[in-house]
Design an enzyme around this catalytic site. Structure first.
Site, PDB file in Angstrom:
ATOM      1  CD  GLU A   1      -7.474   3.424   0.847  1.00  0.00           C
ATOM      2  OE1 GLU A   1      -6.548   2.629   1.134  1.00  0.00           O
ATOM      3  OE2 GLU A   1      -7.760   3.722  -0.327  1.00  0.00           O
TER       4      GLU A   1
ATOM      5  CG  HIS B   1      -4.677  -0.676   4.413  1.00  0.00           C
ATOM      6  ND1 HIS B   1      -5.014  -0.255   3.143  1.00  0.00           N
ATOM      7  CD2 HIS B   1      -3.854   0.279   4.911  1.00  0.00           C
ATOM      8  CE1 HIS B   1      -4.410   0.898   2.887  1.00  0.00           C
ATOM      9  NE2 HIS B   1      -3.703   1.239   3.937  1.00  0.00           N
ATOM     10  CG  ASN B   2      -7.345  -1.611   0.308  1.00  0.00           C
ATOM     11  OD1 ASN B   2      -6.282  -1.470   0.909  1.00  0.00           O
ATOM     12  ND2 ASN B   2      -7.411  -1.694  -1.002  1.00  0.00           N
TER      13      ASN B   2
ATOM     14  CB  SER C   1      -0.918   0.025   1.220  1.00  0.00           C
ATOM     15  OG  SER C   1      -1.658   1.222   1.219  1.00  0.00           O
TER      16      SER C   1
ATOM     17  CE  LYS D   1      -3.163  -2.649  -0.064  1.00  0.00           C
ATOM     18  NZ  LYS D   1      -4.100  -2.645  -1.111  1.00  0.00           N
TER      19      LYS D   1
END
Ligand code: 2AM
Length: 484
Positions: A192, A188-189, A131, A185
């Site tokens: 976000e 994480h997104n 990222s 990940k």
């Protein structure tokens, strides 16, 4: 043939791949570049990689021949079939102990599958979240590698060398087995998506309720970025708000209000539903994007569906701005608490031994959600690695307590004025639900038993299931003994 010289090969010369190669080169590693369209290898060597130690190959065989052992091959290609196709092409040329790394935006289920099938062939697989966009790839991404643990000692130096740093700590550590890296990940997104929606709601309230101009809003975000909200997304919002196009007008106000998405937020929400975890803020953030994209319907509905009568804001503007900041901060705390709840549940299901403080540190720098706040999360897990919920950590408990009056004022004001704040509101509803010893689910249980004989437990005697004949007819058989 001369002795192999390359430390690692990288397949996929789109901008992320090129930048990672240049980053690895800067850190003293010799990289062999390869791409399906091999003319891109020549173009890269002649331009961006000119004067570096990067070498190229025009076939998989040539590429593998240039690699030191155990061979490390990293792919940054389109997620899905392209990854499987390259794995197939690589197989005949690799030997036991060699390592295949997928740095693309792959689904964790694919990484889980690839890890297993390659392990059967004696090969090590790593699925790594990467990222930070193009800049991150070039100067220090956040890297979230998981897969075959035996691969880690062989890639650690490269990965931690090129990753972002917080002080001297690398924003990269081993995440866990199988698809753990891509799972982290994905979350994480999802987070976000939530953080971006929170910025949108703050902007919408400042603009819609307080009537603030772009310059003024930009200043507020700039101020916020100096405090506990200090983060990449607040920083870029500061810039975006005041950015003017060639005609001297604010570009933001000309951009069509329909949000795109590539799926990782949705995957997080789907996984949350699968795991039975109330990751409500990310869910709302995904749905808010869906609603935004119904532009045509919204235009039509706006002509027919009335909201509340317009009320002019006559309070203290600076004070309300501070309420918004606190609402955002409290909602953000809830969102991360929910994200970590999901990670914890997934870890249980997939048998991953996740290091939550380590994950916070991986996200602390390099990636899109990087922020000072992730340092506080890291500290919370450093204090107590088994913390059940971030909300119960002293630092966050105090932060929410300090924010909650403002948070409630902002949510009430937005409801009364008809300004949608789905993320602020859902976070508050979650907070109030999570802190409730008693919720009204007793009624759900009674209804389920009433219409479907699904049984219920009594508060006084949990673990024992009862059925009541609520209507006096229909019998006493519960649904565990028959299928209605
Ligand atoms: P290309 O340059 O040959 O198109 C990002 O799209 C990267 O993924 C590029 O390096 C691209 O290679 C590669 N890519 C996309 N689809 C692919 C496929 N089906 N097979 C191999 N590489 C692919």
């Amino acid at each position: 043939m001369s002795a192999p010289t390359a430390d690692i090969a990288l397949i996929g010369l789109a901008v992320m791949g090129q930048n990672l190669i240049l980053n690895m080169n800067d850190h003293g590693f010799v990289v062999c570049a390869y791409n399906r369209t091999t003319s891109k290898v020549d173009a890269f060597l002649a331009n961006e990689a000119k004067g570096t130690k990067v070498i190229g190959a025009h076939s998989i065989q040539e590429m593998v021949g240039k690699l030191k052992k155990p061979r490390r091959v990293m792919m940054l290609v389109k997620a899905g079939g392209a990854v499987d196709a390259f794995i197939e092409q690589l197989l005949p040329h690799l030997e036991k102990g060699d390592i295949i790394i997928d740095g693309g935006n792959s689904e964790y289920t694919d990484s889980e599958r690839r890890c297993k099938s390659l392990a059967e062939k004696g090969l090590l697989f790593v699925g790594s979240g990467v990222s930070g966009g193009e800049d991150g790839a070039r100067y220090g991404p956040s890297l979230m590698p998981g897969g075959s643990t035996a691969a880690w000692p062989h890639i650690k130096e490269i990965f931690q060398g090129i990753s972002a740093k917080v002080g001297t700590d690398p924003c990269c550590d081993w995440v866990g087995d199988g698809g753990a890296g891509h799972y982290v990940k994905m979350v994480h997104n999802g987070i976000e998506y939530g953080d971006m929606q929170l910025c949108c709601e703050a902007y919408s309230l400042m603009k819609g309720v307080l009537g603030m101009g772009n310059e003024e809003m930009s200043k507020v975000f700039g101020e916020w970025n100096k405090g506990e909200l200090d983060s990449f997304l607040i920083e870029i919002t500061t810039d975006i708000l005041k950015f003017k196009d060639e005609s001297g007008e604010y570009l933001l106000e000309k951009i069509r209000d329909t949000a795109g998405q590539k799926g990782t937020g949705k995957w997080t929400a789907i996984s949350a539903l699968d795991q039975g975890m109330p990751v409500t803020l990310i869910g709302e953030a995904v749905f808010a994007r869906c609603l935004s994209s119904l532009k045509g319907e919204r235009i039509e509905a706006s002509k027919h569906l009335p909201g509340p009568a317009a009320v002019k804001f006559d309070g203290d503007k600076a004070e309300f701005v501070e309420h918004i900041r606190k609402a955002l901060y409290a909602s953000k705390i809830v969102s991360y608490a929910q994200g970590f709840m999901l990670l914890r549940e997934a870890a249980k299901q997939f048998n991953w031994n996740l290091n939550y403080g380590g994950i916070a540190l991986m996200w602390r720098g390099g990636c899109i959600i990087r922020s000072r706040f992730l340092g506080n999360i890291k500290e919370a897990f450093d204090k107590d690695a088994n913390l059940t919920n971030l909300l119960l950590d002293d630092f966050f408990k105090k932060a929410i307590t300090d924010c909650q009056d403002s948070w409630r004022k902002v949510v009430s004001a937005s409801v009364l004025r008809g300004v949608p704040t789905p993320a602020f509101s859902t976070a508050l509803a979650f907070y109030d639900g999570y802190r409730s010893e008693v919720v009204p689910a007793n009624l759900i249980q009674a209804q389920r038993d009433y219409f479907g004989a699904h049984t219920y437990e009594l508060l006084a005697n949990p673990g024992t299931f009862h059925h009541t004949n609520w209507t006096g007819h229909g019998g006493n058989v519960s649904s565990s003994t028959y299928n209605a």
